[in-house]
Design a protein around this motif. Structure first.
Motif, PDB file in Angstrom:
ATOM      1  N   THR A  18       0.823  -1.220   0.000  1.00 32.47           N
ATOM      2  CA  THR A  18       0.000   0.000   0.000  1.00 32.47           C
ATOM      3  C   THR A  18       0.852   1.262   0.000  1.00 32.47           C
ATOM      4  OG1 THR A  18      -0.043  -0.129   2.403  1.00 32.47           O
ATOM      5  CG2 THR A  18      -1.916  -1.102   1.235  1.00 32.47           C
ATOM      6  N   GLY A  19       2.175   1.105   0.125  1.00 34.53           N
ATOM      7  CA  GLY A  19       3.047   2.271   0.257  1.00 34.53           C
ATOM      8  C   GLY A  19       3.571   2.772  -1.076  1.00 34.53           C
ATOM      9  N   LYS A  20       4.560   3.636  -0.995  1.00 36.32           N
ATOM     10  CA  LYS A  20       5.071   4.335  -2.188  1.00 36.32           C
ATOM     11  C   LYS A  20       5.754   3.365  -3.170  1.00 36.32           C
ATOM     12  CE  LYS A  20       7.188   7.141   0.800  1.00 36.32           C
ATOM     13  NZ  LYS A  20       6.415   6.932   2.041  1.00 36.32           N
ATOM     14  N   GLU A  21       6.693   2.584  -2.669  1.00 35.84           N
ATOM     15  CA  GLU A  21       7.436   1.682  -3.564  1.00 35.84           C
ATOM     16  C   GLU A  21       6.534   0.555  -4.061  1.00 35.84           C
ATOM     17  OE1 GLU A  21      10.329   2.289  -4.696  1.00 35.84           O
ATOM     18  OE2 GLU A  21      11.200   0.416  -5.386  1.00 35.84           O
ATOM     19  N   SER A  40      -1.451  -5.983   2.852  1.00 43.89           N
ATOM     20  CA  SER A  40      -1.415  -4.939   3.886  1.00 43.89           C
ATOM     21  C   SER A  40      -1.692  -5.608   5.221  1.00 43.89           C
ATOM     22  CB  SER A  40      -2.500  -3.894   3.592  1.00 43.89           C
ATOM     23  OG  SER A  40      -2.695  -3.040   4.708  1.00 43.89           O
ATOM     24  N   ARG A  41      -1.399  -4.888   6.316  1.00 44.36           N
ATOM     25  CA  ARG A  41      -1.814  -5.410   7.625  1.00 44.36           C
ATOM     26  C   ARG A  41      -3.328  -5.356   7.756  1.00 44.36           C
ATOM     27  NH1 ARG A  41       1.637  -1.340  10.988  1.00 44.36           N
ATOM     28  NH2 ARG A  41       1.059  -0.163   9.135  1.00 44.36           N
ATOM     29  N   LYS A  45      -7.547  -1.611   3.821  1.00 40.91           N
ATOM     30  CA  LYS A  45      -6.526  -0.746   3.200  1.00 40.91           C
ATOM     31  C   LYS A  45      -5.995  -1.403   1.920  1.00 40.91           C
ATOM     32  CE  LYS A  45      -2.269   1.728   4.430  1.00 40.91           C
ATOM     33  NZ  LYS A  45      -1.233   1.910   5.466  1.00 40.91           N
ATOM     34  N   THR A  80       7.865  -4.800   0.656  1.00 38.92           N
ATOM     35  CA  THR A  80       8.072  -3.337   0.621  1.00 38.92           C
ATOM     36  C   THR A  80       7.467  -2.678   1.867  1.00 38.92           C
ATOM     37  OG1 THR A  80       6.061  -3.020  -0.712  1.00 38.92           O
ATOM     38  CG2 THR A  80       8.150  -3.174  -1.915  1.00 38.92           C
ATOM     39  N   VAL A  82       7.884  -0.702   5.516  1.00 42.69           N
ATOM     40  CA  VAL A  82       8.858   0.277   6.016  1.00 42.69           C
ATOM     41  C   VAL A  82      10.035  -0.466   6.648  1.00 42.69           C
ATOM     42  CG1 VAL A  82       7.305   2.234   6.407  1.00 42.69           C
ATOM     43  CG2 VAL A  82       7.531   0.482   8.161  1.00 42.69           C
ATOM     44  N   ALA A 107      15.852  -0.981   1.818  1.00 45.76           N
ATOM     45  CA  ALA A 107      17.104  -0.222   1.906  1.00 45.76           C
ATOM     46  C   ALA A 107      17.083   0.505   3.244  1.00 45.76           C
ATOM     47  CB  ALA A 107      17.215   0.758   0.747  1.00 45.76           C
ATOM     48  N   GLN A 141      16.147  -2.113  -4.478  1.00 49.82           N
ATOM     49  CA  GLN A 141      16.442  -1.193  -3.366  1.00 49.82           C
ATOM     50  C   GLN A 141      16.812   0.197  -3.879  1.00 49.82           C
ATOM     51  OE1 GLN A 141      18.148  -4.007  -4.182  1.00 49.82           O
ATOM     52  NE2 GLN A 141      19.223  -4.838  -2.423  1.00 49.82           N
ATOM     53  N   VAL A 143      15.536   1.566  -6.773  1.00 49.37           N
ATOM     54  CA  VAL A 143      14.571   2.056  -7.776  1.00 49.37           C
ATOM     55  C   VAL A 143      13.609   3.037  -7.108  1.00 49.37           C
ATOM     56  CG1 VAL A 143      12.771   1.409  -9.407  1.00 49.37           C
ATOM     57  CG2 VAL A 143      14.729  -0.106  -9.055  1.00 49.37           C
ATOM     58  N   ALA A 145      10.548   5.222  -6.075  1.00 46.68           N
ATOM     59  CA  ALA A 145       9.098   5.120  -6.261  1.00 46.68           C
ATOM     60  C   ALA A 145       8.602   6.171  -7.245  1.00 46.68           C
ATOM     61  CB  ALA A 145       8.400   5.270  -4.909  1.00 46.68           C
TER      62      ALA A 145
HETATM   63  N1  LIG Z   1      10.233   4.917  -1.511  1.00 45.50           N
HETATM   64  C1  LIG Z   1      11.205   4.596  -2.361  1.00 45.50           C
HETATM   65  O1  LIG Z   1      11.506   5.348  -3.308  1.00 45.50           O
HETATM   66  C2  LIG Z   1      11.956   3.302  -2.188  1.00 45.50           C
HETATM   67  C3  LIG Z   1      12.894   2.927  -3.172  1.00 45.50           C
HETATM   68  C4  LIG Z   1      13.559   1.697  -3.060  1.00 45.50           C
HETATM   69  C5  LIG Z   1      13.324   0.879  -1.963  1.00 45.50           C
HETATM   70  N2  LIG Z   1      12.424   1.295  -1.006  1.00 45.50           N
HETATM   71  C6  LIG Z   1      12.209   0.399   0.149  1.00 45.50           C
HETATM   72  O2  LIG Z   1      10.872  -0.045   0.116  1.00 45.50           O
HETATM   73  C7  LIG Z   1      10.368  -0.181   1.443  1.00 45.50           C
HETATM   74  C8  LIG Z   1       9.087   0.625   1.560  1.00 45.50           C
HETATM   75  O3  LIG Z   1       9.370   1.990   1.351  1.00 45.50           O
HETATM   76  P1  LIG Z   1       8.154   3.006   1.084  1.00 45.50           P
HETATM   77  O4  LIG Z   1       8.768   4.324   0.825  1.00 45.50           O
HETATM   78  O5  LIG Z   1       7.217   2.415   0.081  1.00 45.50           O
HETATM   79  O6  LIG Z   1       7.447   3.006   2.525  1.00 45.50           O
HETATM   80  P2  LIG Z   1       6.027   3.556   2.982  1.00 45.50           P
HETATM   81  O7  LIG Z   1       5.257   4.039   1.810  1.00 45.50           O
HETATM   82  O8  LIG Z   1       6.270   4.553   4.072  1.00 45.50           O
HETATM   83  O9  LIG Z   1       5.338   2.261   3.674  1.00 45.50           O
HETATM   84  C9  LIG Z   1       5.218   0.996   3.070  1.00 45.50           C
HETATM   85  C10 LIG Z   1       4.217   0.159   3.827  1.00 45.50           C
HETATM   86  O10 LIG Z   1       4.785  -0.379   5.038  1.00 45.50           O
HETATM   87  C11 LIG Z   1       3.692  -0.873   5.801  1.00 45.50           C
HETATM   88  N3  LIG Z   1       3.984  -0.758   7.230  1.00 45.50           N
HETATM   89  C12 LIG Z   1       4.139   0.375   7.968  1.00 45.50           C
HETATM   90  N4  LIG Z   1       4.408   0.069   9.255  1.00 45.50           N
HETATM   91  C13 LIG Z   1       4.418  -1.292   9.333  1.00 45.50           C
HETATM   92  C14 LIG Z   1       4.611  -2.213  10.398  1.00 45.50           C
HETATM   93  N5  LIG Z   1       4.871  -1.813  11.651  1.00 45.50           N
HETATM   94  N6  LIG Z   1       4.549  -3.549  10.104  1.00 45.50           N
HETATM   95  C15 LIG Z   1       4.285  -3.979   8.844  1.00 45.50           C
HETATM   96  N7  LIG Z   1       4.078  -3.134   7.809  1.00 45.50           N
HETATM   97  C16 LIG Z   1       4.149  -1.820   8.043  1.00 45.50           C
HETATM   98  C17 LIG Z   1       2.472  -0.041   5.428  1.00 45.50           C
HETATM   99  O11 LIG Z   1       1.484  -0.929   4.909  1.00 45.50           O
HETATM  100  P3  LIG Z   1       0.105  -1.265   5.649  1.00 45.50           P
HETATM  101  O12 LIG Z   1      -0.183  -0.124   6.614  1.00 45.50           O
HETATM  102  O13 LIG Z   1      -0.855  -1.301   4.525  1.00 45.50           O
HETATM  103  O14 LIG Z   1       0.324  -2.572   6.320  1.00 45.50           O
HETATM  104  C18 LIG Z   1       3.008   0.902   4.354  1.00 45.50           C
HETATM  105  O15 LIG Z   1       2.094   1.164   3.313  1.00 45.50           O
HETATM  106  C19 LIG Z   1      11.479   0.279   2.387  1.00 45.50           C
HETATM  107  O16 LIG Z   1      12.176  -0.829   2.884  1.00 45.50           O
HETATM  108  C20 LIG Z   1      12.380   1.110   1.497  1.00 45.50           C
HETATM  109  O17 LIG Z   1      13.723   1.054   1.922  1.00 45.50           O
HETATM  110  C21 LIG Z   1      11.735   2.464  -1.099  1.00 45.50           C
END
Ligand SMILES: NC(=O)c1ccc[n+]([C@@H]2O[C@H](COP(=O)([O-])OP(=O)(O)OC[C@H]3O[C@@H](n4cnc5c(N)ncnc54)[C@H](OP(=O)(O)O)[C@@H]3O)[C@@H](O)[C@H]2O)c1
Length: 225
Positions: A18-21, A40-41, A45, A80, A82, A107, A141, A143, A145
């Protein structure tokens, strides 16, 4: 099976999708004909995110369920969540992930103070938690979002390094990356993934220095015979 999907392709679950990546990857792969399950949890959602993605793509091939059910229904699972939830999420999903390929996109870099993480890599930690019944591949890791959601259907200006102790599992993930418009390479075993994770620290620093959100990596000099 929807007419928008290709039944010969693996089913993909995105855990924490549900998140950005996760949504960025989902859009790329749904556009390429893959059946995508958003995990998702919270069921509601997941369903809301799936409905939103379907509306944006003009498709009906994205579904949403709770993370463990998503993992059970898929062939390849992409993590993906957090970074802070990495270990706990894997422990909770260990059973559901047995027999699958788990792609770890984590990452562990703080956006406010980017520094490379200490070894072992997040993907090595994942393999240790999940055991030998799960084939872990570190990928995506680096790429951004932001880049994934732009110009769907066009190639991305980013390369993917896939690290895994099982080269066959890495090849399955390379095919997935290519379907999403990325070039991808097998970059060695899981311990190499710490370097790939650390590159994210450099990319965040480049984004800050040059006022962008899409700095990414490109590999040169590979000319297969
Ligand atoms: N953003 C980027 O550009 C990018 C690029 C490369 C790699 N990444 C990696 O991808 C991962 C996600 O990054 P993001 O930016 O997409 O993060 P994000 O949008 O902030 O969150 C991703 C998801 O994590 C879940 N989450 C939050 N707290 C949690 C918990 N306590 N237990 C289980 N799930 C939980 C949530 O899903 P629910 O609430 O629906 O469960 C949320 O939608 C990270 O490891 C990051 O290093 C990100």
């Amino acid at each position: 099976m929807s007419p928008d999907t290709n039944s010969s392709l693996p089913i993909i679950a995105i855990l924490g999708g549900t998140g950005k990546e996760g949504t960025g990857l989902a859009m790329r792969w749904a556009s390429a004909g893959y059946s995508i399950i958003i995990g998702s949890r919270q069921l509601e959602k997941a369903q809301a995110t799936a409905a939103d993605l379907n509306a944006r793509l003009g498709m009906n091939t994205v579904t949403g369920v709770e993370n463990s059910l998503a993992a059970r229904r898929a062939d390849i699972c992409v993590l993906t969540v957090v970074q802070e939830a990495h270990q706990a999420a894997l422990e909770g999903l260990k059973e559901a992930l047995q027999g699958k390929i788990l792609v770890d996109a984590t990452a562990r870099v703080d956006f406010r103070d980017p520094r490379p993480p200490a070894p072992p890599s997040a993907a090595r930690l994942a393999q240790d938690i999940l055991g030998s019944g799960v084939r872990v591949v570190a990928a995506f890791q680096n790429v951004p979002a932001h880049a994934l959601k732009k110009n769907l259907g066009q190639s991305l200006e980013t390369d993917v390094l896939a690290c895994a102790d099982d080269p066959e599992a890495a090849q399955a993930v390379i095919r997935l990356a290519e379907a999403g418009g990325m070039r991808a390479y097998y970059a060695g075993g899981l311990d190499n993934a710490i370097v790939v994770e650390g590159l994210t620290s450099i990319l965040i620093s480049l984004n800050k220095q040059y006022g962008t959100k899409t700095a990414s990596i490109g590999i040169t000099g590979i000319h297969p015979a």
